[in-house]
Design a protein around this motif. Sequence first.
Motif, PDB file in Angstrom:
ATOM      1  N   ARG A 222       3.318  -1.265 -19.449  1.00  0.00           N
ATOM      2  CA  ARG A 222       2.267  -0.375 -19.945  1.00  0.00           C
ATOM      3  C   ARG A 222       1.027  -1.182 -20.324  1.00  0.00           C
ATOM      4  N   GLY A 223      -0.116  -0.803 -19.729  1.00  0.00           N
ATOM      5  CA  GLY A 223      -1.375  -1.486 -19.996  1.00  0.00           C
ATOM      6  C   GLY A 223      -1.580  -2.755 -19.204  1.00  0.00           C
ATOM      7  N   LYS A 224      -0.636  -3.113 -18.330  1.00  0.00           N
ATOM      8  CA  LYS A 224      -0.729  -4.367 -17.586  1.00  0.00           C
ATOM      9  C   LYS A 224      -0.957  -4.120 -16.093  1.00  0.00           C
ATOM     10  N   TRP A 225      -1.543  -5.132 -15.443  1.00  0.00           N
ATOM     11  CA  TRP A 225      -1.672  -5.119 -13.991  1.00  0.00           C
ATOM     12  C   TRP A 225      -0.346  -5.566 -13.379  1.00  0.00           C
ATOM     13  N   VAL A 226       0.020  -4.941 -12.289  1.00  0.00           N
ATOM     14  CA  VAL A 226       1.333  -5.223 -11.709  1.00  0.00           C
ATOM     15  C   VAL A 226       1.461  -6.676 -11.273  1.00  0.00           C
ATOM     16  N   THR A 227       0.346  -7.295 -10.864  1.00  0.00           N
ATOM     17  CA  THR A 227       0.411  -8.692 -10.412  1.00  0.00           C
ATOM     18  C   THR A 227       0.677  -9.667 -11.556  1.00  0.00           C
ATOM     19  N   GLU A 228       0.519  -9.213 -12.790  1.00  0.00           N
ATOM     20  CA  GLU A 228       0.879 -10.070 -13.916  1.00  0.00           C
ATOM     21  C   GLU A 228       2.379 -10.328 -13.917  1.00  0.00           C
ATOM     22  N   PHE A 229       3.130  -9.328 -13.459  1.00  0.00           N
ATOM     23  CA  PHE A 229       4.581  -9.460 -13.400  1.00  0.00           C
ATOM     24  C   PHE A 229       5.055  -9.863 -12.009  1.00  0.00           C
ATOM     25  N   ALA A 230       4.370  -9.337 -11.000  1.00  0.00           N
ATOM     26  CA  ALA A 230       4.808  -9.568  -9.618  1.00  0.00           C
ATOM     27  C   ALA A 230       3.641 -10.052  -8.769  1.00  0.00           C
ATOM     28  N   PRO A 231       3.268 -11.327  -8.888  1.00  0.00           N
ATOM     29  CA  PRO A 231       2.118 -11.844  -8.129  1.00  0.00           C
ATOM     30  C   PRO A 231       2.313 -11.801  -6.619  1.00  0.00           C
ATOM     31  N   ASN A 232       3.556 -11.757  -6.167  1.00  0.00           N
ATOM     32  CA  ASN A 232       3.835 -11.726  -4.726  1.00  0.00           C
ATOM     33  C   ASN A 232       4.385 -10.383  -4.273  1.00  0.00           C
ATOM     34  N   LEU A 233       3.970  -9.325  -4.972  1.00  0.00           N
ATOM     35  CA  LEU A 233       4.451  -7.993  -4.622  1.00  0.00           C
ATOM     36  C   LEU A 233       4.066  -7.643  -3.187  1.00  0.00           C
ATOM     37  N   GLU A 234       4.964  -6.936  -2.512  1.00  0.00           N
ATOM     38  CA  GLU A 234       4.726  -6.563  -1.110  1.00  0.00           C
ATOM     39  C   GLU A 234       3.427  -5.771  -0.966  1.00  0.00           C
ATOM     40  N   GLU A 235       2.716  -6.037   0.115  1.00  0.00           N
ATOM     41  CA  GLU A 235       1.444  -5.376   0.400  1.00  0.00           C
ATOM     42  C   GLU A 235       1.613  -3.866   0.518  1.00  0.00           C
ATOM     43  N   PHE A 236       2.782  -3.455   0.916  1.00  0.00           N
ATOM     44  CA  PHE A 236       3.064  -2.023   1.096  1.00  0.00           C
ATOM     45  C   PHE A 236       2.686  -1.213  -0.132  1.00  0.00           C
ATOM     46  N   TRP A 237       2.982  -1.716  -1.309  1.00  0.00           N
ATOM     47  CA  TRP A 237       2.738  -0.961  -2.538  1.00  0.00           C
ATOM     48  C   TRP A 237       1.249  -0.750  -2.781  1.00  0.00           C
ATOM     49  N   PHE A 238       0.444  -1.769  -2.544  1.00  0.00           N
ATOM     50  CA  PHE A 238      -1.010  -1.633  -2.718  1.00  0.00           C
ATOM     51  C   PHE A 238      -1.586  -0.657  -1.702  1.00  0.00           C
ATOM     52  N   GLU A 239      -1.173  -0.787  -0.460  1.00  0.00           N
ATOM     53  CA  GLU A 239      -1.699   0.072   0.595  1.00  0.00           C
ATOM     54  C   GLU A 239      -1.324   1.531   0.358  1.00  0.00           C
ATOM     55  N   THR A 240      -0.087   1.752  -0.050  1.00  0.00           N
ATOM     56  CA  THR A 240       0.365   3.126  -0.256  1.00  0.00           C
ATOM     57  C   THR A 240      -0.348   3.778  -1.426  1.00  0.00           C
ATOM     58  N   TYR A 241      -0.391   3.097  -2.565  1.00  0.00           N
ATOM     59  CA  TYR A 241      -1.057   3.666  -3.733  1.00  0.00           C
ATOM     60  C   TYR A 241      -2.566   3.775  -3.516  1.00  0.00           C
ATOM     61  N   GLY A 242      -3.140   2.792  -2.823  1.00  0.00           N
ATOM     62  CA  GLY A 242      -4.571   2.845  -2.539  1.00  0.00           C
ATOM     63  C   GLY A 242      -4.917   4.029  -1.659  1.00  0.00           C
ATOM     64  N   HIS A 243      -4.070   4.331  -0.685  1.00  0.00           N
ATOM     65  CA  HIS A 243      -4.316   5.475   0.204  1.00  0.00           C
ATOM     66  C   HIS A 243      -4.295   6.783  -0.582  1.00  0.00           C
ATOM     67  N   VAL A 244      -3.337   6.927  -1.477  1.00  0.00           N
ATOM     68  CA  VAL A 244      -3.267   8.142  -2.293  1.00  0.00           C
ATOM     69  C   VAL A 244      -4.503   8.261  -3.176  1.00  0.00           C
ATOM     70  N   ALA A 245      -4.918   7.146  -3.808  1.00  0.00           N
ATOM     71  CA  ALA A 245      -6.076   7.166  -4.707  1.00  0.00           C
ATOM     72  C   ALA A 245      -7.358   7.510  -3.963  1.00  0.00           C
ATOM     73  N   LYS A 246      -7.503   7.030  -2.748  1.00  0.00           N
ATOM     74  CA  LYS A 246      -8.734   7.265  -1.986  1.00  0.00           C
ATOM     75  C   LYS A 246      -8.767   8.632  -1.324  1.00  0.00           C
ATOM     76  N   THR A 247      -7.665   9.057  -0.747  1.00  0.00           N
ATOM     77  CA  THR A 247      -7.660  10.294   0.058  1.00  0.00           C
ATOM     78  C   THR A 247      -7.185  11.515  -0.699  1.00  0.00           C
ATOM     79  N   GLY A 248      -6.420  11.301  -1.755  1.00  0.00           N
ATOM     80  CA  GLY A 248      -5.857  12.435  -2.473  1.00  0.00           C
ATOM     81  C   GLY A 248      -4.610  12.994  -1.811  1.00  0.00           C
ATOM     82  N   GLU A 249      -4.140  12.352  -0.756  1.00  0.00           N
ATOM     83  CA  GLU A 249      -2.943  12.821  -0.058  1.00  0.00           C
ATOM     84  C   GLU A 249      -1.699  12.330  -0.807  1.00  0.00           C
ATOM     85  N   PRO A 250      -0.870  13.245  -1.308  1.00  0.00           N
ATOM     86  CA  PRO A 250       0.348  12.823  -2.006  1.00  0.00           C
ATOM     87  C   PRO A 250       1.358  12.229  -1.037  1.00  0.00           C
TER      88      PRO A 250
END
Length: 334
Positions: A222-250
């Motif tokens: 809570r209140g933290k950036w995910v890369t603080e915990f997972a600096p090598n997180l899979e790109e999939f998570w950024f792309e998926t959440y970014g697409h939802v945030a930009k397009t509004g498509e659930p």
Amino acid sequence: MTNLSLEAEIARLRSALTQAGIDPDATRGRSISASGPPDDQSVDRVSWQRSIFDSAIDFAIIVTDPSGIVIDWNRGAENVMGWAAAEMRGEHAERFFTPEDRANGRVGHEMAKALAEGRATDERWHLRKSGERFWASGEMMPLLNEKGQHLGFVKILRDRTDEHLAGSALQKAQDRFQTILDTIEAAFAIVEVKFDAEDKPINYRFVEANPAFERQSGVNLRGKWVTEFAPNLEEFWFETYGHVAKTGEPTNFESYAEAFKRWFDVRAVRVGDPADRQIAIFFNDVTERRQAEERLKVSEALALQNIERVQLALEAGGDNRRMALGRFRRPVYR
């Protein structure tokens, strides 16, 4: 009402006092009727101030003597509370306070605070002539003459019942929703997605999270950036959440996060102003189910292999028996 909105409301009330010919800071009672006409002794000016006092029909303005007896009551007070000025002059101001406020001495407390601090603001229930309650925001101030002698009080209030009830209903709905979020097994979070200069999603922050979040994810972010915990997180998570945030498509998906060592079943939807790039996510840790499914697959594969081995063995045994029978078959003589 929040402190900020209450202050804004008080500012509007004080403005109404000023328009009615009452200085809310100096609060000279003589400007209405408490100590006679204004400095120039002009009857026209007194009439002008009286007309302004009575024209504030959306604001109840009540003037009392030092003991709380009403000596003036504008048309706004008539509209808000129902009593005519003739009915209220000579009556104590506690008449439009609720029985519980009268019982606990709220009127005296408010007057004492106004004298001590120069003003007393409040938000609470009051009474109309009909006995109906209404929610009012208001302010009481002492009336002083030029020598600083206490002449009485002026109280100004505004009917805020509709806003209060709407706010209460909204608060109840929010409380119910919060209770649901706090008790459900599914994890919930509001996520703010961060984009780089090329509008590519590169990180996300957990703005809010319910108690189940830590249970389901195994970590409190809570209140933290995910890369603080997972600096090598899979790109999939950024792309998926970014697409939802930009397009509004659930979206709904299941995916494995190596940093968390878990499988997640996720539902993501955009929330709020699109410019905020925020999404809401509901998710469950489905690692055990996925592992059980994987174990089942392995078990089924092994079972299939064993079945195939048995079948091969049976087939091989059948061939051997046939060969043996062929060797020991006796000739038939006719």
